[in-house]
Design an enzyme around this catalytic site. Sequence first.
Site, PDB file in Angstrom:
ATOM      1  N   HIS A 104       1.884   3.940  -3.034  1.00 34.23           N
ATOM      2  CA  HIS A 104       1.925   5.701  -2.970  1.00 34.23           C
ATOM      3  C   HIS A 104       3.474   6.099  -3.467  1.00 34.23           C
ATOM      4  O   HIS A 104       3.727   7.309  -3.895  1.00 34.23           O
ATOM      5  CB  HIS A 104       1.649   5.911  -1.337  1.00 34.23           C
ATOM      6  CG  HIS A 104       0.735   5.938  -0.670  1.00 34.23           C
ATOM      7  ND1 HIS A 104      -1.105   6.495  -1.775  1.00 34.23           N
ATOM      8  CD2 HIS A 104       0.221   5.628  -0.383  1.00 34.23           C
ATOM      9  CE1 HIS A 104      -2.215   5.744  -1.078  1.00 34.23           C
ATOM     10  NE2 HIS A 104      -1.470   5.366  -0.073  1.00 34.23           N
TER      11      HIS A 104
ATOM     12  N   HIS B 118       0.901  -1.352   0.173  1.00 38.46           N
ATOM     13  CA  HIS B 118      -0.287   0.301  -0.209  1.00 38.46           C
ATOM     14  C   HIS B 118       0.848   0.987   0.207  1.00 38.46           C
ATOM     15  O   HIS B 118       1.011   1.995  -0.766  1.00 38.46           O
ATOM     16  CB  HIS B 118      -1.028  -0.361   1.251  1.00 38.46           C
ATOM     17  CG  HIS B 118      -2.155   1.565   1.513  1.00 38.46           C
ATOM     18  ND1 HIS B 118      -3.402   0.853   0.813  1.00 38.46           N
ATOM     19  CD2 HIS B 118      -1.325   2.171   1.504  1.00 38.46           C
ATOM     20  CE1 HIS B 118      -3.559   1.870   1.199  1.00 38.46           C
ATOM     21  NE2 HIS B 118      -2.818   2.806   1.853  1.00 38.46           N
ATOM     22  N   GLU B 119       1.651   1.229   0.526  1.00 34.12           N
ATOM     23  CA  GLU B 119       2.904   2.522   0.836  1.00 34.12           C
ATOM     24  C   GLU B 119       3.385   2.813  -0.294  1.00 34.12           C
ATOM     25  O   GLU B 119       3.529   4.040  -0.782  1.00 34.12           O
ATOM     26  CB  GLU B 119       3.240   2.512   2.444  1.00 34.12           C
ATOM     27  CG  GLU B 119       2.857   2.251   3.508  1.00 34.12           C
ATOM     28  CD  GLU B 119       2.193   3.871   3.877  1.00 34.12           C
ATOM     29  OE1 GLU B 119       2.304   4.445   3.204  1.00 34.12           O
ATOM     30  OE2 GLU B 119       0.777   3.913   3.802  1.00 34.12           O
TER      31      GLU B 119
ATOM     32  N   ASP C  16      -7.570   8.085   2.518  1.00 30.37           N
ATOM     33  CA  ASP C  16      -7.087   8.433   1.631  1.00 30.37           C
ATOM     34  C   ASP C  16      -8.090   8.296   0.062  1.00 30.37           C
ATOM     35  O   ASP C  16      -8.325   9.826  -0.732  1.00 30.37           O
ATOM     36  CB  ASP C  16      -6.618   7.157   0.516  1.00 30.37           C
ATOM     37  CG  ASP C  16      -4.561   7.105   1.527  1.00 30.37           C
ATOM     38  OD1 ASP C  16      -4.205   7.754   1.675  1.00 30.37           O
ATOM     39  OD2 ASP C  16      -4.625   5.918   0.985  1.00 30.37           O
TER      40      ASP C  16
END
Length: 226
Positions: free
Chosen positions: A33, A29-30, A104
């Site tokens: 980004h 997930h990170e 988000d």
Amino acid sequence: MILFNYSKAGPEKKNSTISVEDKKVIAYHECGHVIMSWFHEHSDLILKVSLLSRSKMNAFSQYLPTDRKLYSKEELFDQMCLYFGGRVAEQIVFNNYTTNSEQDLKKITRLAYAQVESFGMNEKVGNISFPTQQEEAQRGMIGKKPYSKKLRSIIDMEVNKLVSDAHKKATNTISKHKDKLDLLANELINKENLNYDDIVRLIGPPLNKTRYNLAKANLNTTSPVI
């Protein structure tokens, strides 16, 4: 109106309390980004990402500091794509979504409505500006919209289209750079921290060379300009 919130969540904890399964999901997930930040020209640049828990947060990212107050339509759209990066990465890698995208999605929704309702950045709605939800709350106007149901419907449709376009662009970017996403995520899982030099070493410099040079100056990094 506060467009972007980069507040941190206190000092890093020395010991991670994340389960093995969640750690992998959060890492991807990170790093989703990071991929958006790296390969979208107008996205804010991520300088560090960590899996070491901060208070109730599962992870955190540090962005290149900025004193900017004005943003173009293109910059706001790329920012929406940046926020979609984590959710899209989860979908592509695990064929599923988690609750990790809640904040988000709230940011994406707020930016989309701001562009259509307040900033005059939508052709169908036109060059008009309506109060934001925060302004409505301050004025006691909650539930009292200064426009017709027909215009309300147009606004909602245009917001949905804008969000859909951002999601599609984010999906294309993550899919194109899936190999780089894997490199970053695996490194993050092993180290629990990735700094700017780590990211450059793994996937090269970001697309936006101006922000790259600003990051170099900000961090006094030794990574070469390519």
